[in-house]
Motif scaffolding. Structure first.
Motif, PDB file in Angstrom:
ATOM      1  N   LEU A 121      57.355  23.081 -57.000  1.00 36.43           N
ATOM      2  CA  LEU A 121      58.598  22.456 -57.461  1.00 36.43           C
ATOM      3  C   LEU A 121      58.861  21.140 -56.741  1.00 36.43           C
ATOM      4  N   LEU A 122      58.281  20.967 -55.564  1.00 38.65           N
ATOM      5  CA  LEU A 122      58.452  19.717 -54.823  1.00 38.65           C
ATOM      6  C   LEU A 122      57.734  18.551 -55.511  1.00 38.65           C
ATOM      7  N   ILE A 123      56.775  18.871 -56.390  1.00 39.53           N
ATOM      8  CA  ILE A 123      56.088  17.817 -57.148  1.00 39.53           C
ATOM      9  C   ILE A 123      56.913  17.552 -58.409  1.00 39.53           C
ATOM     10  N   ASP A 124      58.004  16.826 -58.225  1.00 40.53           N
ATOM     11  CA  ASP A 124      58.888  16.520 -59.352  1.00 40.53           C
ATOM     12  C   ASP A 124      58.460  15.199 -60.001  1.00 40.53           C
ATOM     13  N   SER A 125      59.228  14.750 -60.989  1.00 41.46           N
ATOM     14  CA  SER A 125      58.863  13.547 -61.738  1.00 41.46           C
ATOM     15  C   SER A 125      58.822  12.312 -60.836  1.00 41.46           C
ATOM     16  N   ASP A 126      59.736  12.244 -59.875  1.00 41.80           N
ATOM     17  CA  ASP A 126      59.758  11.114 -58.950  1.00 41.80           C
ATOM     18  C   ASP A 126      58.518  11.119 -58.063  1.00 41.80           C
ATOM     19  N   PHE A 127      58.144  12.289 -57.575  1.00 46.40           N
ATOM     20  CA  PHE A 127      56.942  12.439 -56.761  1.00 46.40           C
ATOM     21  C   PHE A 127      55.718  11.979 -57.559  1.00 46.40           C
ATOM     22  N   LEU A 128      55.613  12.435 -58.804  1.00 45.41           N
ATOM     23  CA  LEU A 128      54.456  12.079 -59.625  1.00 45.41           C
ATOM     24  C   LEU A 128      54.397  10.581 -59.888  1.00 45.41           C
ATOM     25  N   ALA A 129      55.542   9.972 -60.151  1.00 44.50           N
ATOM     26  CA  ALA A 129      55.564   8.527 -60.405  1.00 44.50           C
ATOM     27  C   ALA A 129      55.042   7.764 -59.195  1.00 44.50           C
ATOM     28  N   LYS A 130      55.445   8.194 -58.009  1.00 43.52           N
ATOM     29  CA  LYS A 130      54.996   7.509 -56.797  1.00 43.52           C
ATOM     30  C   LYS A 130      53.528   7.823 -56.503  1.00 43.52           C
ATOM     31  N   TRP A 131      53.080   9.008 -56.837  1.00 42.99           N
ATOM     32  CA  TRP A 131      51.668   9.339 -56.651  1.00 42.99           C
ATOM     33  C   TRP A 131      50.800   8.499 -57.591  1.00 42.99           C
TER      34      TRP A 131
END
Length: 302
Positions: A121-131
């Motif tokens: 759940l910590l891999i949210d949309s914001d996390f993915l965008a930055k990744w």
């Protein structure tokens, strides 16, 4: 597997079959074909409207609702991992609640599953965008975001000593490696934006953070059997490779303060390499990459 017929309803069994094919193809490194079956599973999950609990209850009852929700979370986790590994967008949003305890399963099975969900759940949309921006460079990342994301991972108790007590070795291996893999992903995002320093007082903002991770991983994995790790297949191997490869890069790039510290770093790296290479069917190119790092560190390769 036959095609879905015009008058046929999508079933939990069919989605599970498609998801199983996805996992098998990932293990065979047929990533593009694995993506095809993953998207099939995602589409079928959406067809069943599992994210609408009232619709399930109206047609199937509480037992079927719980079963379908567990299936949803299973596909959710695999989609997030594939998204990180292959830079693909995700379609499934988190459900509003975690799976309920089901008395038909051992508590440890339920508890370990919920912990894995909490980590992903910590891999949210914001996390993915930055990744994704680490590859395409179009997303701003601030030191505050890096600190906040590390704080979220640290605050998440999944994978901690008190949480893994009572879980099987297999579950412990998955949780420990996944949590440190998440930490390394955030560190890599910061690294891609030149936000790190060898002089940073905060461990999360230090160039040496992977070295600390390697020491902790060695400590945690020493008492876990290889069989408990390899049972997870290609997913756990990929996470271990990414951790080991990044740690090797740091050891080669950032000088140690003393000879003893150098020995410790190299020892931790060699432990992780030997663990990874002992797993079934290690990727040949990845193996050559790690071996080249060992040779640069003047460590004999067996």
């Amino acid at each position: 597997m036959s095609p879905v017929l015009l008058d046929e309803d999508v079933t939990v069994r069919r989605i599970t079959t498609v998801q199983f094919l996805h996992v098998c193809l990932m293990g065979l490194r047929r990533h593009r074909l694995a993506f095809y079956y993953l998207r099939q599973a995602v589409s079928m999950v959406q067809m069943l409207r599992i994210d609408d609990a009232s619709a399930i209850m109206a047609s199937a009852g509480s037992f079927e609702q719980a079963r379908r929700e567990r299936l949803y979370w299973e596909v959710f986790v695999h989609e997030r991992f594939y998204s990180i590994s292959e830079q693909r967008t995700v379609l499934l949003l988190p459900l509003t609640r975690l799976p309920d305890l089901d008395d038909r399963f051992p508590y440890s099975v339920h508890h370990g599953f919920v912990q894995i969900i909490r980590l992903f759940l910590l891999i949210d949309s914001d996390f993915l965008a930055k990744w994704f921006a680490t590859f395409h460079g179009v997303q701003d990342v601030t030191p505050d975001w890096i600190r906040a994301k590390h704080a979220e991972i640290d605050a998440e108790s999944a994978g901690n000593d008190e949480e893994v007590t009572g879980l099987s070795e297999m579950q412990q291996a998955d949780l420990v490696i996944t949590k440190h893999w998440l930490r390394m992903l955030v560190w890599q995002i910061a690294m891609s934006k030149c936000l790190l320093s060898s002089e940073a007082s905060e461990r999360h903002m230090s160039l040496l953070f992977p070295v600390r991770i390697s020491a902790r991983l060695r400590e945690l994995l020493t008492d876990i059997s290889k069989q408990a790790i390899e049972v997870h297949g290609s997913g756990i191997q990929q996470k271990l490779f990414e951790l080991t490869d990044t740690i090797g890069n740091v050891i080669l790039t950032v000088p140690a303060a003393s000879l003893e510290e150098t020995r410790q770093r190299v020892g931790d790296f060699k432990f992780l390499y030997e663990l990874w290479v002992s797993l079934p069917r290690p990727n040949t190119l990845q193996k050559e990459l790690l071996q080249s790092k060992l040779e640069k560190l003047d460590v004999p390769v067996g």
